[in-house]
Scaffold this motif. Structure first.
Motif, short mmCIF file in Angstrom:
data_model
loop_
_atom_site.label_atom_id
_atom_site.label_comp_id
_atom_site.label_asym_id
_atom_site.label_seq_id
_atom_site.Cartn_x
_atom_site.Cartn_y
_atom_site.Cartn_z
N PHE A 41 38.65 -1.89 -0.40
CA PHE A 41 39.87 -2.51 -0.48
C PHE A 41 40.53 -2.30 -1.60
O PHE A 41 41.76 -1.91 -1.46
CB PHE A 41 39.64 -4.18 -0.43
N PHE A 78 58.83 -5.62 2.09
CA PHE A 78 57.84 -5.82 3.07
C PHE A 78 56.52 -5.47 2.83
O PHE A 78 55.55 -6.39 2.70
CB PHE A 78 58.17 -5.34 4.55
N ILE A 79 56.14 -4.35 2.68
CA ILE A 79 54.92 -3.73 2.36
C ILE A 79 54.39 -4.22 0.88
O ILE A 79 53.18 -4.40 1.05
CB ILE A 79 55.08 -2.20 2.38
N THR A 82 53.37 -8.04 1.78
CA THR A 82 52.24 -8.18 3.14
C THR A 82 50.77 -7.43 2.61
O THR A 82 49.86 -7.68 3.17
CB THR A 82 52.72 -7.74 4.23
N ILE A 85 48.23 -9.30 0.60
CA ILE A 85 47.96 -10.40 1.18
C ILE A 85 47.06 -10.17 2.44
O ILE A 85 45.86 -10.75 2.55
CB ILE A 85 49.29 -11.19 2.10
N SER A 86 47.16 -8.84 3.30
CA SER A 86 46.34 -8.75 4.19
C SER A 86 44.91 -7.94 4.01
O SER A 86 43.87 -8.52 4.10
CB SER A 86 46.94 -7.81 5.25
N ILE A 89 43.11 -11.23 2.54
CA ILE A 89 42.59 -12.11 3.64
C ILE A 89 41.39 -11.44 4.40
O ILE A 89 40.41 -12.32 4.69
CB ILE A 89 44.03 -12.23 4.52
N LEU A 90 41.58 -10.30 4.63
CA LEU A 90 40.38 -9.63 5.39
C LEU A 90 39.06 -9.74 4.39
O LEU A 90 38.00 -9.83 4.92
CB LEU A 90 40.90 -8.11 5.70
N ARG A 92 38.37 -11.95 2.00
CA ARG A 92 37.83 -13.45 2.14
C ARG A 92 37.33 -13.58 3.49
O ARG A 92 36.03 -14.24 3.46
CB ARG A 92 39.24 -14.12 2.14
#
Lengths: 136, 89
Positions: A41, A78-79, A82, A85-86, A89-90, A92
């Motif tokens: 990540f 936008f990138i 986001t 965040i993505s 979230i993944l 987590r």
């Protein structure tokens, strides 16, 4: 566009494309060689974001147009919002679903906090049950 | 002219990176690994489209990039939601 920028626009575009390809190379290396999901990540999320951002700036410089610049700004914003965040979230979700860390990892800071949280939840449920029986 | 040659080379290299991410999708030990690699593949496709748009001087390919970025984010968020629900129950 001023003549100065128009003269060097090609060179700037080439340099920006090369930078984007380099960042994507770092991301691919990270995803291929890192031993652990969480390290993957950290390699891929940031490098991929930067690579796409440099490509988009290259497009804005190449077209030198208000339409292209607007699209570049929108995509980059936008990138940049986001992508972290993505990744967060993944990661987590992966941690909560019980994916183990790399065996040689040194520290896991979330583990004690998560354990404490779960114990508090269990205690609260127990107290609720006791209160209900007392009321009855 | 220089931009065209550079774009050809960059397209080739980005295609190789796409297959690197595809290897991780096939060989990834866990499901989040695969989802992460799919995310990177989406990022690679976005880069390919931008380079193609620069090469051909076609502005409207940049709209495709916006849509693809949104789709990739939605996909990973939906997958993470599903994984978290499944892991906790």
């Amino acid at each position: 566009m001023t003549p100065f920028v128009a003269e060097y626009a090609e060179i700037i575009v080439v340099v920006l494309i090369a930078a984007g390809v380099f960042f994507h190379f770092v991301a691919s290396l990270g995803i291929l060689r890192m031993p652990d999901l969480y390290m993957r990540f950290s390699g891929m999320s940031m490098a991929g974001t930067l690579g796409t951002a440099s490509f988009m700036i290259a497009a804005a410089v190449h077209f030198a147009n208000s339409a292209a610049v607007c699209r570049a700004v929108v995509v980059i914003l936008f990138i940049f919002i986001t992508s972290p965040i993505s990744a967060h979230i993944l990661g987590r979700a992966a941690y909560l679903s019980g994916l183990p860390l790399w065996p040689k990892s040194v520290i896991d800071q979330w583990k004690p906090a998560l354990k404490k949280e779960l114990e508090e939840k269990k205690n609260a449920e127990k107290e609720d049950a006791q209160n209900e029986t007392a009321v009855k | 002219m220089m931009v065209t040659y550079c774009a050809y080379i960059a397209l080739t290299i980005m295609a190789i990176f796409f297959f690197v991410a595809l290897y991780r999708v096939m060989a990834g030990p866990s499901m989040p690994d695969r989802m992460l690699a799919l995310d990177l593949m989406g990022s690679n496709v976005i880069g390919l489209i931008i380079i193609y748009s620069i090469m051909n001087s076609q502005l409207f390919f940049l709209d495709v990039v916006i849509v693809l970025a949104m789709l990739g984010f939605l996909a990973s968020v939906a997958f993470a939601y599903y994984l978290e629900k499944k892991g906790r129950s």
